[in-house]
Motif scaffolding. Structure first.
Motif, short mmCIF file in Angstrom:
data_model
loop_
_atom_site.label_atom_id
_atom_site.label_comp_id
_atom_site.label_asym_id
_atom_site.label_seq_id
_atom_site.Cartn_x
_atom_site.Cartn_y
_atom_site.Cartn_z
N ASP A 206 -2.96 -11.26 -1.73
CA ASP A 206 -4.24 -10.86 -1.37
C ASP A 206 -4.44 -9.37 -2.06
O ASP A 206 -4.06 -8.28 -1.24
CB ASP A 206 -4.35 -10.86 0.40
N THR B 5 -6.73 -6.87 0.22
CA THR B 5 -6.27 -6.31 1.45
C THR B 5 -5.22 -5.26 0.98
O THR B 5 -5.20 -4.30 1.90
CB THR B 5 -5.63 -7.78 2.12
N ASP C 208 -5.75 -1.60 2.50
CA ASP C 208 -4.46 -0.94 3.33
C ASP C 208 -3.87 0.30 2.97
O ASP C 208 -3.75 1.12 3.72
CB ASP C 208 -3.51 -2.09 3.64
#
Length: 287
Positions: free
Chosen positions: A204, A207, A211
């Protein structure tokens, strides 16, 4: 994958192959001969899997900086392509038999199919655990699993021929077995082609980007590349746009990101390039 285990699996499959070739010729059963061809390919595939598994354990050297792990992927690819080709050929042969059915010795067919079923079941049991850990071994396991299923089909077909004289069930079973093998093998081939073509790993990225950009001192992550050496080893590289900080702080950020990627996304090897407002294009992927 232990040597003794490979030895017994190979011996079992060689025995099945010889028995089914003889049984197929004398009984006139195409499904027995198709099973024999599958088992012959199994014997070669398993031996090749073991050989390339040993090669893959060799350390990296000056010529192969990533090591020899892809030897197993090549082996699995060859095994699967061979099995795919054999299955297609058998489908054509089965359709010829459906148009012109031949007399088949049901009793001999049942006997040989039962021997093949028992031996295949033992082989599948021996490799089942290893198949979850390695694509190379999984390709051989699929060979064996397909032959176990086909042995059941041949056995049922032999019973139908023996009791009711339904000779057309023999090529029909061959077609069904081959279609099943095509489906299972195609899935393995697709994954191996992705690895050989260095396709992006199935992680992903959005993501990961979100992050990492929430981490202190990180303004942006871009120019991301990822690929797989084998089914378990993911390599990841990217540019990091950081605030103007000291080199000692950069190393701490590297460690934090590397730990994050390994723990949360299963990435094995991470290469990061720090910069301060260097790249004009800050997209996650290069266009």
């Amino acid at each position: 994958m232990s040597g003794p285990k490979i030895f017994w699996v190979t011996l079992l499959n060689a025995t099945i192959t010889i028995a089914e070739i003889i049984g197929g010729i004398f009984s006139g059963s195409l499904s027995l001969l198709s099973d024999a061809v599958h088992n012959l390919s199994d014997t070669v595939a398993i031996a090749l899997s073991f050989f390339t598994h040993k090669i893959a354990q060799r350390p990296k050297d000056s010529k192969r900086k990533f090591g020899y792990k892809r030897a197993e992927i090549l082996s699995a690819f060859i095994n699967s392509v061979v099995l795919l080709t054999i299955s297609i050929v058998l489908i054509f042969e089965a359709f010829k038999r459906l148009k012109s059915p031949e007399t088949i010795n049901g009793t001999l067919m049942i006997t040989v199919a039962f021997i093949g079923l028992v031996a295949n079941f033992v082989s599948v049991y021996l490799l089942e655990k290893d198949s979850h850990e390695n694509l190379n071994i999984k390709s051989s396991y699929l060979h064996l699993l397909s032959d176990t299923v086909s042995s059941v089909g041949v056995l049922v077909g032999g019973i139908a021929i023996r009791l009711w004289g339904i000779v057309w069930i023999d090529p029909l079973i061959t077609v069904l077995i081959s279609l099943y093998i095509l489906k299972e093998t195609w899935q393995v081939i697709r994954k191996m082609v992705d690895i050989l073509m260095q396709s992006s790993a199935a992680i992903d990225y959005e993501t990961i980007k979100n992050d990492i950009e929430k981490m202190d001192k990180v303004k942006n992550i871009h120019h991301v590349h990822s690929w797989m050496i084998d089914e378990k080893t993911i390599h990841f590289e990217a540019h990091l746009d950081l605030e103007d900080i000291q080199l000692s702080e950069v190393e701490k950020i590297y460690d934090k990101i590397e730990h994050f990627l390994k723990e949360h996304h299963g990435i094995s090897h991470v290469t990061l390039q720090a910069e301060v407002d260097k790249c004009c294009d800050k997209n996650i992927f290069i266009a």
